[in-house]
Design a protein around this motif. Structure first.
Motif, mmCIF file in Angstrom:
data_model
loop_
_atom_site.group_PDB
_atom_site.id
_atom_site.type_symbol
_atom_site.label_atom_id
_atom_site.label_comp_id
_atom_site.label_asym_id
_atom_site.label_seq_id
_atom_site.Cartn_x
_atom_site.Cartn_y
_atom_site.Cartn_z
ATOM 1 N N MET A 105 88.799 79.500 127.250
ATOM 2 C CA MET A 105 87.359 79.730 127.160
ATOM 3 C C MET A 105 87.035 81.131 126.653
ATOM 4 S SD MET A 105 84.417 79.425 130.138
ATOM 5 C CE MET A 105 84.803 77.709 130.469
ATOM 6 N N THR A 106 87.679 82.159 127.212
ATOM 7 C CA THR A 106 87.344 83.530 126.833
ATOM 8 C C THR A 106 87.902 83.909 125.468
ATOM 9 O OG1 THR A 106 89.280 84.386 128.024
ATOM 10 C CG2 THR A 106 87.194 84.309 129.225
ATOM 11 N N GLN A 107 88.904 83.188 124.993
ATOM 12 C CA GLN A 107 89.477 83.501 123.688
ATOM 13 C C GLN A 107 88.485 83.257 122.554
ATOM 14 O OE1 GLN A 107 93.097 81.198 123.674
ATOM 15 N NE2 GLN A 107 94.086 82.535 125.174
ATOM 16 N N LYS A 108 87.404 82.526 122.841
ATOM 17 C CA LYS A 108 86.366 82.277 121.838
ATOM 18 C C LYS A 108 85.395 83.447 121.718
ATOM 19 C CE LYS A 108 84.941 78.538 123.865
ATOM 20 N NZ LYS A 108 84.175 77.303 124.175
ATOM 21 N N ASN A 109 85.398 84.343 122.695
ATOM 22 C CA ASN A 109 84.444 85.455 122.682
ATOM 23 C C ASN A 109 84.798 86.469 121.601
ATOM 24 O OD1 ASN A 109 83.092 84.294 124.840
ATOM 25 N ND2 ASN A 109 84.137 85.539 126.387
ATOM 26 N N ARG A 110 83.772 86.960 120.921
ATOM 27 C CA ARG A 110 83.967 87.929 119.840
ATOM 28 C C ARG A 110 83.328 89.266 120.178
ATOM 29 N NH1 ARG A 110 87.298 84.950 119.199
ATOM 30 N NH2 ARG A 110 87.738 83.537 117.461
ATOM 31 N N PHE A 111 83.424 89.662 121.436
ATOM 32 C CA PHE A 111 82.897 90.945 121.865
ATOM 33 C C PHE A 111 83.857 91.525 122.893
ATOM 34 C CE2 PHE A 111 81.043 87.566 124.430
ATOM 35 C CZ PHE A 111 81.284 87.983 125.722
ATOM 36 N N LYS A 112 83.731 92.804 123.144
ATOM 37 C CA LYS A 112 84.598 93.454 124.119
ATOM 38 C C LYS A 112 84.203 92.993 125.514
ATOM 39 C CE LYS A 112 86.388 97.920 125.635
ATOM 40 N NZ LYS A 112 86.339 99.395 125.455
ATOM 41 N N MET A 113 85.170 92.436 126.244
ATOM 42 C CA MET A 113 84.909 91.907 127.576
ATOM 43 C C MET A 113 85.307 92.949 128.623
ATOM 44 S SD MET A 113 86.226 87.970 126.977
ATOM 45 C CE MET A 113 87.507 88.413 125.783
ATOM 46 N N PRO A 114 84.328 93.443 129.393
ATOM 47 C CA PRO A 114 84.637 94.495 130.370
ATOM 48 C C PRO A 114 85.557 94.004 131.477
ATOM 49 C CG PRO A 114 82.389 93.676 130.664
ATOM 50 C CD PRO A 114 82.903 93.071 129.394
ATOM 51 N N PHE A 115 86.458 94.858 131.890
ATOM 52 C CA PHE A 115 87.387 94.585 132.989
ATOM 53 C C PHE A 115 88.195 93.300 132.728
ATOM 54 C CE2 PHE A 115 83.723 96.860 134.753
ATOM 55 C CZ PHE A 115 84.341 97.985 135.277
ATOM 56 N N PHE A 116 88.587 93.098 131.490
ATOM 57 C CA PHE A 116 89.324 91.886 131.095
ATOM 58 C C PHE A 116 90.659 91.818 131.837
ATOM 59 C CE2 PHE A 116 92.056 89.517 128.092
ATOM 60 C CZ PHE A 116 91.299 88.364 127.987
ATOM 61 N N MET A 117 90.966 90.625 132.362
ATOM 62 C CA MET A 117 92.188 90.429 133.149
ATOM 63 C C MET A 117 93.136 89.464 132.454
ATOM 64 S SD MET A 117 90.487 89.883 136.919
ATOM 65 C CE MET A 117 89.048 89.051 136.233
ATOM 66 N N THR A 118 94.413 89.657 132.644
ATOM 67 C CA THR A 118 95.388 88.677 132.193
ATOM 68 C C THR A 118 95.268 87.426 133.068
ATOM 69 O OG1 THR A 118 97.129 89.449 133.687
ATOM 70 C CG2 THR A 118 96.979 90.508 131.508
ATOM 71 N N THR A 119 95.803 86.323 132.576
ATOM 72 C CA THR A 119 95.791 85.086 133.355
ATOM 73 C C THR A 119 96.520 85.281 134.673
ATOM 74 O OG1 THR A 119 95.821 83.833 131.296
ATOM 75 C CG2 THR A 119 96.336 82.623 133.306
ATOM 76 N N GLU A 120 97.650 85.986 134.627
ATOM 77 C CA GLU A 120 98.460 86.177 135.829
ATOM 78 C C GLU A 120 97.681 86.930 136.902
ATOM 79 O OE1 GLU A 120 99.427 86.843 132.727
ATOM 80 O OE2 GLU A 120 100.821 85.158 132.468
ATOM 81 N N VAL A 121 96.997 87.986 136.507
ATOM 82 C CA VAL A 121 96.214 88.764 137.474
ATOM 83 C C VAL A 121 95.071 87.929 138.031
ATOM 84 C CG1 VAL A 121 94.638 90.720 137.725
ATOM 85 C CG2 VAL A 121 96.804 91.020 136.507
#
Length: 250
Positions: free
Chosen positions: A184-200
């Motif tokens: 879902m988030t891979q479609k976003n074309r803007f900087k996502m604040p506090f972006f987390m890896t799937t594992e986290v």
């Protein structure tokens, strides 16, 4: 433990299925993409889990009620309602078809599935219902009105169930994550604040479930910022929202 997971063929649903895959758990994985669901199930079985797959589109409410009756007859210890969609961020008016699809997938399908399950949980006086919502439910931005609205409706539904089912020993949890690396988030074309890896993200979600957190919003700093903005005077909120969000729809 018998665990039901919706939206299990990709993203957070896939990661949750793999996390809980062990010889101690029986998994019931629900999704609409057959090949991907079969692949996730195979990997879960390699980790020792007993796995049942159910191919279904959550927007088929009759089918979801049928599935709910079936899984409740076999017993459910935990159900994770993860299936969800987004139409991305847009500065325009969301077409009705997209708005309807979001509410069907993110909200209405949930009750279609739970309606037959809840009475069975009440009979045995135990069980866990986990809703995967979003931080977007706490503050509705102008470029994600449909998504935020559907998730806020989900929060309200979960809150009511918590009050209704607490006396029966049933835990109802609402998990509200921020941006986690997923389909879902891979479609976003803007900087996502506090972006987390799937594992986290999965570690935080599963820890909250283990601790039976009634409402859990994370990451903490992002959630706190949203709460602070929500308490500001409307004129100041307007300026902050305009500055931070309208550029997403460009």
């Amino acid at each position: 433990m018998r665990i039901v997971i919706t939206g299990a063929s990709s993203g957070l649903g896939e990661a949750l299925a793999l996390y809980y895959a062990s010889n101690e758990n029986q998994l019931v994985l629900i999704a609409r993409r057959e090949e991907r669901l079969a692949d996730v199930a195979a990997r879960c079985r390699k980790k020792g889990a007993e796995v049942e797959t159910i191919l279904a589109d959550v927007n088929d409410f009759g089918r979801m009620q049928e599935i709910g009756r079936g899984v409740s007859e076999k017993g459910v210890d935990r159900i994770i309602l993860n299936a969800g969609v987004s139409v991305g961020h847009s500065g325009g008016v969301t077409p009705f078809e997209d708005f309807e699809r979001l509410f069907k997938t993110n909200f209405l399908s949930v009750h279609a599935l739970l309606e037959p399950i809840i009475p069975k949980l009440m009979e045995k006086k135990s069980g866990e219902i986990v809703f995967i919502s979003s931080l977007a439910s706490l503050l509705t931005m102008p470029t994600s009105i449909a998504y935020s609205s559907s998730k806020r409706a989900l929060n309200a539904y979960a809150e009511g169930l918590h009050y209704q089912l607490k006396a029966y020993g049933i835990s109802v949890m609402t998990i509200m994550p921020g941006f986690i690396d997923s389909e879902m988030t891979q479609k976003n074309r803007f900087k996502m604040p506090f972006f987390m890896t799937t594992e986290v993200g999965i570690r935080r979600i599963t820890d909250a479930i283990k601790r039976k957190k009634i409402r859990y919003a994370f990451p903490f700093r992002f959630a706190l910022m949203i709460r602070i903005v929500s308490t500001l005077p409307q004129s100041l909120r307007d300026k902050i929202v305009h500055f931070t969000n309208f550029k997403k729809g460009d």
